[in-house]
Design a protein around this motif. Structure first.
Motif, PDB file in Angstrom:
ATOM      1  N   PRO A 107      42.822  39.047  49.419  1.00 35.40           N
ATOM      2  CA  PRO A 107      41.784  40.069  49.242  1.00 35.40           C
ATOM      3  C   PRO A 107      40.424  39.439  48.946  1.00 35.40           C
ATOM      4  CG  PRO A 107      43.176  39.955  47.297  1.00 35.40           C
ATOM      5  CD  PRO A 107      43.795  39.048  48.325  1.00 35.40           C
ATOM      6  N   SER A 108      39.382  40.172  49.289  1.00 31.72           N
ATOM      7  CA  SER A 108      38.006  39.797  48.973  1.00 31.72           C
ATOM      8  C   SER A 108      37.391  40.937  48.184  1.00 31.72           C
ATOM      9  CB  SER A 108      37.207  39.568  50.254  1.00 31.72           C
ATOM     10  OG  SER A 108      37.775  38.519  51.000  1.00 31.72           O
ATOM     11  N   TYR A 109      36.355  40.615  47.443  1.00 32.38           N
ATOM     12  CA  TYR A 109      35.728  41.602  46.576  1.00 32.38           C
ATOM     13  C   TYR A 109      34.207  41.580  46.733  1.00 32.38           C
ATOM     14  CZ  TYR A 109      40.265  41.262  44.367  1.00 32.38           C
ATOM     15  OH  TYR A 109      41.611  41.238  44.137  1.00 32.38           O
ATOM     16  N   VAL A 110      33.631  42.759  46.753  1.00 33.09           N
ATOM     17  CA  VAL A 110      32.192  42.927  46.608  1.00 33.09           C
ATOM     18  C   VAL A 110      32.003  43.443  45.197  1.00 33.09           C
ATOM     19  CG1 VAL A 110      30.171  44.238  47.352  1.00 33.09           C
ATOM     20  CG2 VAL A 110      31.790  43.372  49.046  1.00 33.09           C
ATOM     21  N   TYR A 111      31.047  42.869  44.485  1.00 33.86           N
ATOM     22  CA  TYR A 111      30.855  43.253  43.092  1.00 33.86           C
ATOM     23  C   TYR A 111      29.373  43.377  42.763  1.00 33.86           C
ATOM     24  CZ  TYR A 111      29.910  38.276  42.490  1.00 33.86           C
ATOM     25  OH  TYR A 111      29.382  37.017  42.598  1.00 33.86           O
ATOM     26  N   ILE A 112      29.102  44.159  41.735  1.00 32.38           N
ATOM     27  CA  ILE A 112      27.736  44.309  41.230  1.00 32.38           C
ATOM     28  C   ILE A 112      27.767  44.013  39.736  1.00 32.38           C
ATOM     29  CG2 ILE A 112      25.766  45.844  40.876  1.00 32.38           C
ATOM     30  CD1 ILE A 112      26.704  47.463  43.301  1.00 32.38           C
ATOM     31  N   LEU A 113      26.857  43.134  39.326  1.00 36.01           N
ATOM     32  CA  LEU A 113      26.687  42.810  37.918  1.00 36.01           C
ATOM     33  C   LEU A 113      25.372  43.395  37.420  1.00 36.01           C
ATOM     34  CD1 LEU A 113      27.515  38.979  37.998  1.00 36.01           C
ATOM     35  CD2 LEU A 113      29.063  40.855  37.405  1.00 36.01           C
ATOM     36  N   LYS A 114      25.384  43.934  36.225  1.00 37.43           N
ATOM     37  CA  LYS A 114      24.144  44.349  35.575  1.00 37.43           C
ATOM     38  C   LYS A 114      23.718  43.200  34.679  1.00 37.43           C
ATOM     39  CE  LYS A 114      21.855  48.073  33.193  1.00 37.43           C
ATOM     40  NZ  LYS A 114      21.997  49.412  32.600  1.00 37.43           N
ATOM     41  N   CYS A 115      22.494  42.740  34.878  1.00 34.23           N
ATOM     42  CA  CYS A 115      21.981  41.581  34.155  1.00 34.23           C
ATOM     43  C   CYS A 115      21.255  42.011  32.884  1.00 34.23           C
ATOM     44  CB  CYS A 115      21.022  40.802  35.054  1.00 34.23           C
ATOM     45  SG  CYS A 115      21.782  40.230  36.590  1.00 34.23           S
ATOM     46  N   SER A 116      20.973  41.057  32.020  1.00 33.50           N
ATOM     47  CA  SER A 116      20.328  41.340  30.738  1.00 33.50           C
ATOM     48  C   SER A 116      18.931  41.935  30.907  1.00 33.50           C
ATOM     49  CB  SER A 116      20.244  40.076  29.889  1.00 33.50           C
ATOM     50  OG  SER A 116      19.457  39.097  30.545  1.00 33.50           O
ATOM     51  N   ASP A 117      18.281  41.684  32.048  1.00 33.35           N
ATOM     52  CA  ASP A 117      16.959  42.272  32.307  1.00 33.35           C
ATOM     53  C   ASP A 117      17.068  43.618  33.033  1.00 33.35           C
ATOM     54  OD1 ASP A 117      17.700  41.511  34.859  1.00 33.35           O
ATOM     55  OD2 ASP A 117      15.925  40.268  35.230  1.00 33.35           O
ATOM     56  N   ASN A 118      18.293  44.172  33.095  1.00 29.50           N
ATOM     57  CA  ASN A 118      18.613  45.453  33.745  1.00 29.50           C
ATOM     58  C   ASN A 118      18.517  45.413  35.270  1.00 29.50           C
ATOM     59  OD1 ASN A 118      19.431  46.982  31.517  1.00 29.50           O
ATOM     60  ND2 ASN A 118      17.302  47.275  30.920  1.00 29.50           N
ATOM     61  N   SER A 119      18.399  44.239  35.853  1.00 32.49           N
ATOM     62  CA  SER A 119      18.465  44.134  37.308  1.00 32.49           C
ATOM     63  C   SER A 119      19.937  44.085  37.713  1.00 32.49           C
ATOM     64  CB  SER A 119      17.737  42.877  37.796  1.00 32.49           C
ATOM     65  OG  SER A 119      18.386  41.709  37.329  1.00 32.49           O
ATOM     66  N   TYR A 120      20.177  44.243  39.015  1.00 36.87           N
ATOM     67  CA  TYR A 120      21.536  44.187  39.541  1.00 36.87           C
ATOM     68  C   TYR A 120      21.683  42.992  40.460  1.00 36.87           C
ATOM     69  CZ  TYR A 120      22.217  48.925  37.820  1.00 36.87           C
ATOM     70  OH  TYR A 120      22.322  50.024  37.021  1.00 36.87           O
ATOM     71  N   TYR A 121      22.823  42.349  40.363  1.00 41.78           N
ATOM     72  CA  TYR A 121      23.169  41.257  41.267  1.00 41.78           C
ATOM     73  C   TYR A 121      24.405  41.677  42.039  1.00 41.78           C
ATOM     74  CZ  TYR A 121      24.897  36.878  43.082  1.00 41.78           C
ATOM     75  OH  TYR A 121      25.341  35.898  43.924  1.00 41.78           O
ATOM     76  N   THR A 122      24.346  41.554  43.364  1.00 40.21           N
ATOM     77  CA  THR A 122      25.479  41.896  44.222  1.00 40.21           C
ATOM     78  C   THR A 122      26.025  40.622  44.847  1.00 40.21           C
ATOM     79  OG1 THR A 122      24.448  44.014  44.730  1.00 40.21           O
ATOM     80  CG2 THR A 122      26.216  43.303  46.188  1.00 40.21           C
ATOM     81  N   GLY A 123      27.340  40.478  44.831  1.00 37.63           N
ATOM     82  CA  GLY A 123      27.962  39.283  45.385  1.00 37.63           C
ATOM     83  C   GLY A 123      29.283  39.598  46.055  1.00 37.63           C
ATOM     84  N   VAL A 124      29.844  38.581  46.688  1.00 41.14           N
ATOM     85  CA  VAL A 124      31.140  38.683  47.352  1.00 41.14           C
ATOM     86  C   VAL A 124      31.956  37.448  46.982  1.00 41.14           C
ATOM     87  CG1 VAL A 124      30.372  37.579  49.508  1.00 41.14           C
ATOM     88  CG2 VAL A 124      32.292  39.163  49.562  1.00 41.14           C
ATOM     89  N   THR A 125      33.255  37.629  46.800  1.00 39.02           N
ATOM     90  CA  THR A 125      34.120  36.520  46.413  1.00 39.02           C
ATOM     91  C   THR A 125      35.560  36.824  46.798  1.00 39.02           C
ATOM     92  OG1 THR A 125      34.803  35.096  44.565  1.00 39.02           O
ATOM     93  CG2 THR A 125      34.549  37.442  44.091  1.00 39.02           C
ATOM     94  N   SER A 126      36.370  35.789  46.853  1.00 35.38           N
ATOM     95  CA  SER A 126      37.808  35.987  47.063  1.00 35.38           C
ATOM     96  C   SER A 126      38.579  35.856  45.750  1.00 35.38           C
ATOM     97  CB  SER A 126      38.341  34.971  48.085  1.00 35.38           C
ATOM     98  OG  SER A 126      38.133  33.662  47.605  1.00 35.38           O
ATOM     99  N   ASN A 127      37.883  35.480  44.665  1.00 30.62           N
ATOM    100  CA  ASN A 127      38.518  35.374  43.354  1.00 30.62           C
ATOM    101  C   ASN A 127      37.562  35.964  42.319  1.00 30.62           C
ATOM    102  OD1 ASN A 127      39.578  34.588  40.863  1.00 30.62           O
ATOM    103  ND2 ASN A 127      40.419  32.692  41.695  1.00 30.62           N
ATOM    104  N   LEU A 128      37.698  37.247  42.069  1.00 30.27           N
ATOM    105  CA  LEU A 128      36.761  37.969  41.213  1.00 30.27           C
ATOM    106  C   LEU A 128      36.747  37.422  39.789  1.00 30.27           C
ATOM    107  CD1 LEU A 128      34.704  40.252  41.046  1.00 30.27           C
ATOM    108  CD2 LEU A 128      36.585  41.825  40.572  1.00 30.27           C
ATOM    109  N   ASN A 129      37.897  37.185  39.202  1.00 31.22           N
ATOM    110  CA  ASN A 129      37.938  36.701  37.819  1.00 31.22           C
ATOM    111  C   ASN A 129      37.242  35.353  37.666  1.00 31.22           C
ATOM    112  OD1 ASN A 129      39.292  38.929  36.761  1.00 31.22           O
ATOM    113  ND2 ASN A 129      41.283  38.083  37.300  1.00 31.22           N
ATOM    114  N   LYS A 130      37.520  34.431  38.582  1.00 30.11           N
ATOM    115  CA  LYS A 130      36.885  33.109  38.513  1.00 30.11           C
ATOM    116  C   LYS A 130      35.383  33.218  38.717  1.00 30.11           C
ATOM    117  CE  LYS A 130      36.826  28.474  40.490  1.00 30.11           C
ATOM    118  NZ  LYS A 130      35.386  28.370  40.334  1.00 30.11           N
ATOM    119  N   ARG A 131      34.978  34.044  39.664  1.00 27.67           N
ATOM    120  CA  ARG A 131      33.545  34.181  39.944  1.00 27.67           C
ATOM    121  C   ARG A 131      32.811  34.779  38.748  1.00 27.67           C
ATOM    122  NH1 ARG A 131      29.496  32.125  40.957  1.00 27.67           N
ATOM    123  NH2 ARG A 131      27.941  32.976  42.365  1.00 27.67           N
TER     124      ARG A 131
END
Length: 95
Positions: A3-27
């Motif tokens: 499986p692969s994952y697309v994810y969104i992180l909310k950063c401390s400055d309230n911006s969003y980071y979007t990424g893709v990974t095959s290992n969500l926990n490690k990423r």
């Protein structure tokens, strides 16, 4: 197929980071530990995982990540908040 994952992180400055990974926990651990000094999230820690979706096709995951990265903040927040009915209207350009 892995499986692969697309994810969104909310950063401390309230911006969003979007990424893709095959290992969500490690990423997530990589982001939170600041292992990549030159990454967008390094200086914006602490980070919160606010959205993720699982894909069986890595190409579709990459395509989705690229699409989300182009979205407005409002559209990303509708996705994060499961307000899918708002997505079509947020996609329309206002003149």
């Amino acid at each position: 197929m892995k499986p692969s994952y697309v994810y969104i992180l909310k950063c401390s400055d309230n911006s969003y980071y979007t990424g893709v990974t095959s290992n969500l926990n490690k990423r997530l651990l990589d982001h939170k530990s600041g292992i990549h000094i030159d990454s967008y999230t390094y200086s914006r820690r602490s980070l919160e995982l606010v959205y993720f979706a699982e894909f069986t096709d890595i190409n579709l995951a990459i395509q989705t990540e690229k699409q989300i990265k182009k979205w407005s903040r409002a559209k990303k927040e509708a996705l994060i908040n499961n307000e899918y009915e708002k997505l079509p209207n947020l996609a329309k350009k206002k003149f």
